[in-house]
Design a protein around this motif. Structure first.
Motif, PDB file in Angstrom:
ATOM      1  N   MET A   1       1.288   4.530   3.176  1.00  4.80           N
ATOM      2  CA  MET A   1       1.190   5.414   2.089  1.00  4.80           C
ATOM      3  C   MET A   1       1.254   5.112   0.711  1.00  4.80           C
ATOM      4  O   MET A   1       0.337   5.265  -0.229  1.00  4.80           O
ATOM      5  N   SER A   2       2.159   4.049   0.539  1.00  2.30           N
ATOM      6  CA  SER A   2       2.091   3.567  -0.884  1.00  2.30           C
ATOM      7  C   SER A   2       0.929   2.814  -1.087  1.00  2.30           C
ATOM      8  O   SER A   2       0.188   2.904  -2.136  1.00  2.30           O
TER       9      SER A   2
ATOM     10  N   LEU B   1      10.696   5.816  -1.671  1.00  2.00           N
ATOM     11  CA  LEU B   1       9.260   6.120  -1.670  1.00  2.00           C
ATOM     12  C   LEU B   1       8.866   7.438  -1.262  1.00  2.00           C
ATOM     13  O   LEU B   1       8.347   8.359  -1.841  1.00  2.00           O
ATOM     14  N   SER B   2       9.438   7.631   0.122  1.00  3.69           N
ATOM     15  CA  SER B   2       9.100   9.007   0.619  1.00  3.69           C
ATOM     16  C   SER B   2       9.991  10.088   0.141  1.00  3.69           C
ATOM     17  O   SER B   2       9.704  11.337   0.490  1.00  3.69           O
TER      18      SER B   2
ATOM     19  N   LEU C   1       8.606   3.709  10.752  1.00  2.00           N
ATOM     20  CA  LEU C   1       8.831   4.342   9.324  1.00  2.00           C
ATOM     21  C   LEU C   1       8.610   3.388   8.310  1.00  2.00           C
ATOM     22  O   LEU C   1       8.043   3.691   7.250  1.00  2.00           O
ATOM     23  N   LEU C   2       8.891   2.083   8.404  1.00  2.00           N
ATOM     24  CA  LEU C   2       8.419   1.202   7.313  1.00  2.00           C
ATOM     25  C   LEU C   2       7.105   1.039   6.996  1.00  2.00           C
ATOM     26  O   LEU C   2       6.759   0.914   5.917  1.00  2.00           O
ATOM     27  N   GLY C   3       6.450   1.270   8.239  1.00  2.00           N
ATOM     28  CA  GLY C   3       5.066   0.924   8.323  1.00  2.00           C
ATOM     29  C   GLY C   3       4.339   1.950   7.597  1.00  2.00           C
ATOM     30  O   GLY C   3       3.349   1.810   6.735  1.00  2.00           O
ATOM     31  N   ILE C   4       4.913   3.242   7.823  1.00  2.00           N
ATOM     32  CA  ILE C   4       4.090   4.499   7.207  1.00  2.00           C
ATOM     33  C   ILE C   4       4.364   4.428   5.899  1.00  2.00           C
ATOM     34  O   ILE C   4       3.455   4.779   5.166  1.00  2.00           O
TER      35      ILE C   4
ATOM     36  N   LEU D   1       6.294   9.236  -3.264  1.00  2.00           N
ATOM     37  CA  LEU D   1       5.275   9.788  -2.490  1.00  2.00           C
ATOM     38  C   LEU D   1       4.994  11.455  -2.264  1.00  2.00           C
ATOM     39  O   LEU D   1       3.887  11.816  -2.616  1.00  2.00           O
ATOM     40  N   PRO D   2       5.963  12.173  -2.318  1.00  2.00           N
ATOM     41  CA  PRO D   2       6.008  13.541  -2.301  1.00  2.00           C
ATOM     42  C   PRO D   2       5.615  14.092  -3.798  1.00  2.00           C
ATOM     43  O   PRO D   2       4.693  15.117  -3.819  1.00  2.00           O
ATOM     44  N   VAL D   3       6.016  13.367  -4.618  1.00  2.00           N
ATOM     45  CA  VAL D   3       5.565  13.862  -6.151  1.00  2.00           C
ATOM     46  C   VAL D   3       4.050  13.531  -6.073  1.00  2.00           C
ATOM     47  O   VAL D   3       3.343  14.698  -6.569  1.00  2.00           O
TER      48      VAL D   3
END
Length: 275
Positions: free
Chosen positions: A69-70, A176-177, A62-65, A181-183
């Motif tokens: 994504m960031s 972040l998630s 999860l931290l990797g993704i 990121l969703p915004v």
């Protein structure tokens, strides 16, 4: 309704490729590319860099993704939107690029609609979790475990990690998630891409959702369930021409999921494998 939504050409002063991407309806091949290319960039950053580094440091996928994504999502999606806004407005602005911002839905209707869509998202997502596991085991068994993230919408990807590691991962991902990121994704996919598919009529939200699900290359076992639980939100956003619907549902669903997992870890280590 905007000139773009009506199939118009938009502002004549914006020329070249930027003018084509801003002021005109997108062809299906162009839309497919604009939907999927960011996913390719994120997937590459995740598989080649972020996931191996997270694994080497003892952190879950999860931290990797969220790091991948960031690093890839924000520059690719928000960067393109700001560039197009600069070409159109002469400054970094989303005006005329991100649509569905007129807030046409009354507040009471909006709250009720978002609440109903959240219930649908969680209920359908939970009911289809076994499908995610089945697809992972039958079709994607060859994927190394260090790339498993969000399997079945549960905390399985935290298995084998200490509580302190799980908490750190969830807190970083929550910021972040859960929000940032969703915004960015909603501004790009529903505010920019979806209105420029309106020439497809009722197929516009369907194509947008299918491509959005496929864009998540790092979790292909969730494509079918993601379409099922989020398509109503995309449909409502398209039907109401109100970006706030998908923004609220996406952010609230992600935030609630992270808070539930965080509460489980902090409360009783009930997330599978967390010690």
């Amino acid at each position: 309704m905007s000139a773009v939504a009506n199939g118009g050409t938009g502002d004549a002063q914006v020329g070249g490729l930027a003018g084509h991407w801003i002021g005109r309806q997108h062809t299906v091949p162009l839309s497919v590319a604009l939907h999927l290319v960011p996913g390719v960039l994120i997937g590459a950053a995740y598989m080649l860099v972020a996931a191996p580094v997270a694994d080497a440091l003892g952190y879950p996928p999860l931290l990797g993704i969220v790091v991948a994504m960031s690093l890839a999502l924000v520059p690719a999606e928000l960067g393109l939107l700001l560039y197009l806004g600069w070409k159109k407005n002469g400054r970094p602005s989303l005006e005329g690029v991100v649509l569905y911002r007129g807030s046409p839905t009354r507040r009471g209707v909006l709250v009720a609609l978002v609440a109903a869509l959240l219930v649908w998202t969680f209920a359908v997502g939970a009911s289809l979790a076994p499908l995610d596991f089945w697809l992972l085991e039958r079709l994607f068994f060859w994927v190394p475990e260090r790339y498993f993230v969000g399997v079945g919408g549960t905390g399985e990807f935290l298995a084998g990690h200490a509580s302190s590691v799980a908490v750190t991962t969830l807190l970083v991902s929550l910021v972040l998630s859960g929000l940032i990121l969703p915004v960015v994704e909603e501004l790009y996919f529903r505010g920019y891409l979806l209105p420029r598919l309106s020439h497809l009529g009722r197929w516009a939200p369907v194509l947008n959702m299918v491509l959005f699900a496929l864009y998540h290359l790092w979790s292909p076992w969730q494509v079918l369930s993601r379409i099922c639980y989020f398509l109503p939100t995309v449909w409502a956003t398209w039907r109401k021409e109100d970006l706030r619907i998908s923004l609220w549902v996406h952010c609230l669903a992600n935030t609630a999921s992270h808070l539930l997992m965080l509460a489980a870890v902090l409360g009783s280590s009930s997330v599978p494998g967390v010690s």
